[in-house]
Scaffold this motif. Structure first.
Motif, PDB file in Angstrom:
ATOM      1  N   MET A   1      42.117  -9.494  29.843  1.00 11.16           N
ATOM      2  CA  MET A   1      42.220  -9.275  28.410  1.00 11.16           C
ATOM      3  C   MET A   1      41.543  -7.949  28.054  1.00 11.16           C
ATOM      4  SD  MET A   1      40.884 -11.779  25.441  1.00 11.16           S
ATOM      5  CE  MET A   1      41.804 -11.791  23.954  1.00 11.16           C
ATOM      6  N   LYS A   2      42.223  -7.146  27.265  1.00  9.09           N
ATOM      7  CA  LYS A   2      41.683  -5.849  26.872  1.00  9.09           C
ATOM      8  C   LYS A   2      40.480  -6.011  25.956  1.00  9.09           C
ATOM      9  CE  LYS A   2      45.959  -3.177  26.876  1.00  9.09           C
ATOM     10  NZ  LYS A   2      46.810  -2.331  26.027  1.00  9.09           N
ATOM     11  N   LYS A   3      39.536  -5.089  26.102  1.00 15.47           N
ATOM     12  CA  LYS A   3      38.391  -5.030  25.206  1.00 15.47           C
ATOM     13  C   LYS A   3      38.723  -4.064  24.068  1.00 15.47           C
ATOM     14  CE  LYS A   3      34.566  -6.045  28.268  1.00 15.47           C
ATOM     15  NZ  LYS A   3      34.002  -7.177  27.563  1.00 15.47           N
ATOM     16  N   LYS A   4      38.410  -4.469  22.859  1.00 17.87           N
ATOM     17  CA  LYS A   4      38.603  -3.603  21.698  1.00 17.87           C
ATOM     18  C   LYS A   4      37.330  -2.798  21.501  1.00 17.87           C
ATOM     19  CE  LYS A   4      39.726  -3.506  16.786  1.00 17.87           C
ATOM     20  NZ  LYS A   4      39.982  -4.322  15.571  1.00 17.87           N
ATOM     21  N   ILE A   5      37.480  -1.470  21.571  1.00 17.51           N
ATOM     22  CA  ILE A   5      36.348  -0.555  21.425  1.00 17.51           C
ATOM     23  C   ILE A   5      36.579   0.335  20.215  1.00 17.51           C
ATOM     24  CG2 ILE A   5      35.087   1.355  22.471  1.00 17.51           C
ATOM     25  CD1 ILE A   5      35.655   0.176  25.162  1.00 17.51           C
ATOM     26  N   LEU A   6      35.532   0.495  19.435  1.00 19.01           N
ATOM     27  CA  LEU A   6      35.564   1.374  18.272  1.00 19.01           C
ATOM     28  C   LEU A   6      34.488   2.431  18.429  1.00 19.01           C
ATOM     29  CD1 LEU A   6      36.585   1.950  15.317  1.00 19.01           C
ATOM     30  CD2 LEU A   6      34.672   0.515  14.580  1.00 19.01           C
ATOM     31  N   PHE A   7      34.898   3.696  18.380  1.00 22.93           N
ATOM     32  CA  PHE A   7      33.961   4.817  18.408  1.00 22.93           C
ATOM     33  C   PHE A   7      33.694   5.234  16.973  1.00 22.93           C
ATOM     34  CE2 PHE A   7      36.048   5.017  22.532  1.00 22.93           C
ATOM     35  CZ  PHE A   7      34.956   5.088  23.368  1.00 22.93           C
ATOM     36  N   LEU A   8      32.431   5.381  16.623  1.00 18.00           N
ATOM     37  CA  LEU A   8      32.046   5.639  15.243  1.00 18.00           C
ATOM     38  C   LEU A   8      31.119   6.841  15.153  1.00 18.00           C
ATOM     39  CD1 LEU A   8      32.121   4.521  12.300  1.00 18.00           C
ATOM     40  CD2 LEU A   8      30.123   3.131  12.907  1.00 18.00           C
ATOM     41  N   CYS A   9      31.459   7.797  14.287  1.00 20.04           N
ATOM     42  CA  CYS A   9      30.561   8.904  13.967  1.00 20.04           C
ATOM     43  C   CYS A   9      30.671   9.209  12.485  1.00 20.04           C
ATOM     44  CB  CYS A   9      30.801  10.126  14.856  1.00 20.04           C
ATOM     45  SG  CYS A   9      32.351  10.966  14.608  1.00 20.04           S
ATOM     46  N   THR A  10      29.988  10.213  12.031  1.00 15.38           N
ATOM     47  CA  THR A  10      29.926  10.469  10.598  1.00 15.38           C
ATOM     48  C   THR A  10      31.295  10.766   9.995  1.00 15.38           C
ATOM     49  OG1 THR A  10      27.662  11.294  10.780  1.00 15.38           O
ATOM     50  CG2 THR A  10      28.878  11.893   8.788  1.00 15.38           C
ATOM     51  N   GLY A  11      31.973  11.793  10.511  1.00 18.85           N
ATOM     52  CA  GLY A  11      33.201  12.246   9.859  1.00 18.85           C
ATOM     53  C   GLY A  11      34.487  11.945  10.586  1.00 18.85           C
ATOM     54  N   ASN A  12      34.425  11.314  11.760  1.00 18.26           N
ATOM     55  CA  ASN A  12      35.607  11.008  12.568  1.00 18.26           C
ATOM     56  C   ASN A  12      36.476  12.249  12.739  1.00 18.26           C
ATOM     57  OD1 ASN A  12      38.556   8.953  12.396  1.00 18.26           O
ATOM     58  ND2 ASN A  12      37.217   9.157  14.138  1.00 18.26           N
ATOM     59  N   SER A  13      35.812  13.362  13.071  1.00 23.92           N
ATOM     60  CA  SER A  13      36.561  14.612  13.237  1.00 23.92           C
ATOM     61  C   SER A  13      36.439  15.208  14.635  1.00 23.92           C
ATOM     62  CB  SER A  13      36.108  15.647  12.206  1.00 23.92           C
ATOM     63  OG  SER A  13      34.764  16.028  12.430  1.00 23.92           O
ATOM     64  N   CYS A  14      35.325  14.985  15.330  1.00 29.60           N
ATOM     65  CA  CYS A  14      35.102  15.610  16.650  1.00 29.60           C
ATOM     66  C   CYS A  14      34.761  14.586  17.719  1.00 29.60           C
ATOM     67  CB  CYS A  14      33.967  16.631  16.582  1.00 29.60           C
ATOM     68  SG  CYS A  14      34.260  18.030  15.509  1.00 29.60           S
ATOM     69  N   ARG A  15      33.499  14.150  17.735  1.00 28.58           N
ATOM     70  CA  ARG A  15      33.004  13.307  18.822  1.00 28.58           C
ATOM     71  C   ARG A  15      33.779  12.015  18.978  1.00 28.58           C
ATOM     72  NH1 ARG A  15      27.151  13.869  16.327  1.00 28.58           N
ATOM     73  NH2 ARG A  15      28.561  13.946  14.554  1.00 28.58           N
ATOM     74  N   SER A  16      33.970  11.282  17.895  1.00 28.74           N
ATOM     75  CA  SER A  16      34.681  10.005  18.006  1.00 28.74           C
ATOM     76  C   SER A  16      36.143  10.222  18.369  1.00 28.74           C
ATOM     77  CB  SER A  16      34.558   9.199  16.715  1.00 28.74           C
ATOM     78  OG  SER A  16      35.004   9.948  15.609  1.00 28.74           O
ATOM     79  N   GLN A  17      36.717  11.331  17.906  1.00 33.72           N
ATOM     80  CA  GLN A  17      38.108  11.641  18.250  1.00 33.72           C
ATOM     81  C   GLN A  17      38.238  11.948  19.739  1.00 33.72           C
ATOM     82  OE1 GLN A  17      40.760  11.418  16.385  1.00 33.72           O
ATOM     83  NE2 GLN A  17      39.899  11.212  14.342  1.00 33.72           N
ATOM     84  N   MET A  18      37.291  12.729  20.274  1.00 33.90           N
ATOM     85  CA  MET A  18      37.328  13.037  21.703  1.00 33.90           C
ATOM     86  C   MET A  18      37.110  11.769  22.528  1.00 33.90           C
ATOM     87  SD  MET A  18      35.596  16.829  22.107  1.00 33.90           S
ATOM     88  CE  MET A  18      34.175  16.690  21.031  1.00 33.90           C
ATOM     89  N   ALA A  19      36.191  10.918  22.097  1.00 38.59           N
ATOM     90  CA  ALA A  19      35.936   9.670  22.810  1.00 38.59           C
ATOM     91  C   ALA A  19      37.172   8.778  22.802  1.00 38.59           C
ATOM     92  CB  ALA A  19      34.738   8.943  22.186  1.00 38.59           C
ATOM     93  N   GLU A  20      37.841   8.696  21.669  1.00 37.92           N
ATOM     94  CA  GLU A  20      39.075   7.913  21.591  1.00 37.92           C
ATOM     95  C   GLU A  20      40.103   8.445  22.583  1.00 37.92           C
ATOM     96  OE1 GLU A  20      42.703   6.820  18.485  1.00 37.92           O
ATOM     97  OE2 GLU A  20      40.871   7.683  17.666  1.00 37.92           O
ATOM     98  N   GLY A  21      40.265   9.758  22.620  1.00 41.15           N
ATOM     99  CA  GLY A  21      41.227  10.369  23.534  1.00 41.15           C
ATOM    100  C   GLY A  21      40.918  10.082  24.992  1.00 41.15           C
ATOM    101  N   PHE A  22      39.662  10.235  25.387  1.00 38.85           N
ATOM    102  CA  PHE A  22      39.281   9.963  26.775  1.00 38.85           C
ATOM    103  C   PHE A  22      39.428   8.486  27.122  1.00 38.85           C
ATOM    104  CE2 PHE A  22      36.867  14.079  26.928  1.00 38.85           C
ATOM    105  CZ  PHE A  22      37.510  14.587  28.045  1.00 38.85           C
ATOM    106  N   ALA A  23      39.019   7.601  26.225  1.00 42.15           N
ATOM    107  CA  ALA A  23      39.103   6.167  26.516  1.00 42.15           C
ATOM    108  C   ALA A  23      40.555   5.722  26.650  1.00 42.15           C
ATOM    109  CB  ALA A  23      38.385   5.365  25.440  1.00 42.15           C
ATOM    110  N   LYS A  24      41.429   6.283  25.849  1.00 36.74           N
ATOM    111  CA  LYS A  24      42.853   5.953  25.972  1.00 36.74           C
ATOM    112  C   LYS A  24      43.403   6.453  27.303  1.00 36.74           C
ATOM    113  CE  LYS A  24      44.161   5.627  21.116  1.00 36.74           C
ATOM    114  NZ  LYS A  24      44.858   6.283  19.991  1.00 36.74           N
ATOM    115  N   ARG A  25      42.959   7.613  27.745  1.00 36.29           N
ATOM    116  CA  ARG A  25      43.431   8.188  29.004  1.00 36.29           C
ATOM    117  C   ARG A  25      42.840   7.480  30.214  1.00 36.29           C
ATOM    118  NH1 ARG A  25      45.069  13.229  31.119  1.00 36.29           N
ATOM    119  NH2 ARG A  25      46.541  13.190  29.395  1.00 36.29           N
TER     120      ARG A  25
END
Length: 137
Positions: A1-25
């Motif tokens: 079963m897949k784990k649901k992961i949420l990356f959270l930062c202040t503006g959702n513009s850099c760090r959380s976006q990069m983390a989302e991209g890497f985790a998806k890959r």
């Protein structure tokens, strides 16, 4: 079963976006991945550029504000900055929280190359942490 992961930062513009991209890959079939911010600042074009350099296209991702609905069914919330950690709402029962305090590359100063170097440094740190997360599951 897949784990649901949420990356959270202040503006959702850099760090959380990069983390989302890497985790998806790096975690296909392992994670359902999302990112959000305490606010939505829009996708930072420098984050898009440095992720493209790493072979990951995040240009279609959106900058979203965290909602309570996003937290439903979430197994793990990873905060990427102190502001998000401090403002993170109460998490649902069973949801883990991990904090990765990373510098905001959008606040980097200096020449264009110095700023891009900071973006790459943060990108590489996120990649390392995502790889470690994948290997631990």
């Amino acid at each position: 079963m897949k784990k649901k992961i949420l990356f959270l930062c202040t503006g959702n513009s850099c760090r959380s976006q990069m983390a989302e991209g890497f985790a998806k890959r790096l975690g296909p079939g392992i994670f359902d991945v999302y990112s959000a911010g305490i606010e939505a600042h829009g996708l930072n074009p420098r984050a898009v550029q440095v992720m493209s350099e790493a072979g990951i296209d995040i240009s279609k991702q959106t900058s979203d504000v965290l909602t309570k609905e996003m937290l439903n069914g979430t197994d793990l919330v990873i905060t990427l900055c102190g502001d998000a950690k401090d403002k993170c709402p109460i998490l649902p029962a069973g949801c883990q929280h991990v904090h990765w305090g990373l510098q905001d590359p959008a606040r980097a100063t200096g020449s264009k190359e110095e700023v891009m170097s900071k973006f790459r440094e943060v990108r590489d740190e996120i990649a390392f942490r995502i790889q470690k997360l994948v290997s631990e599951l």
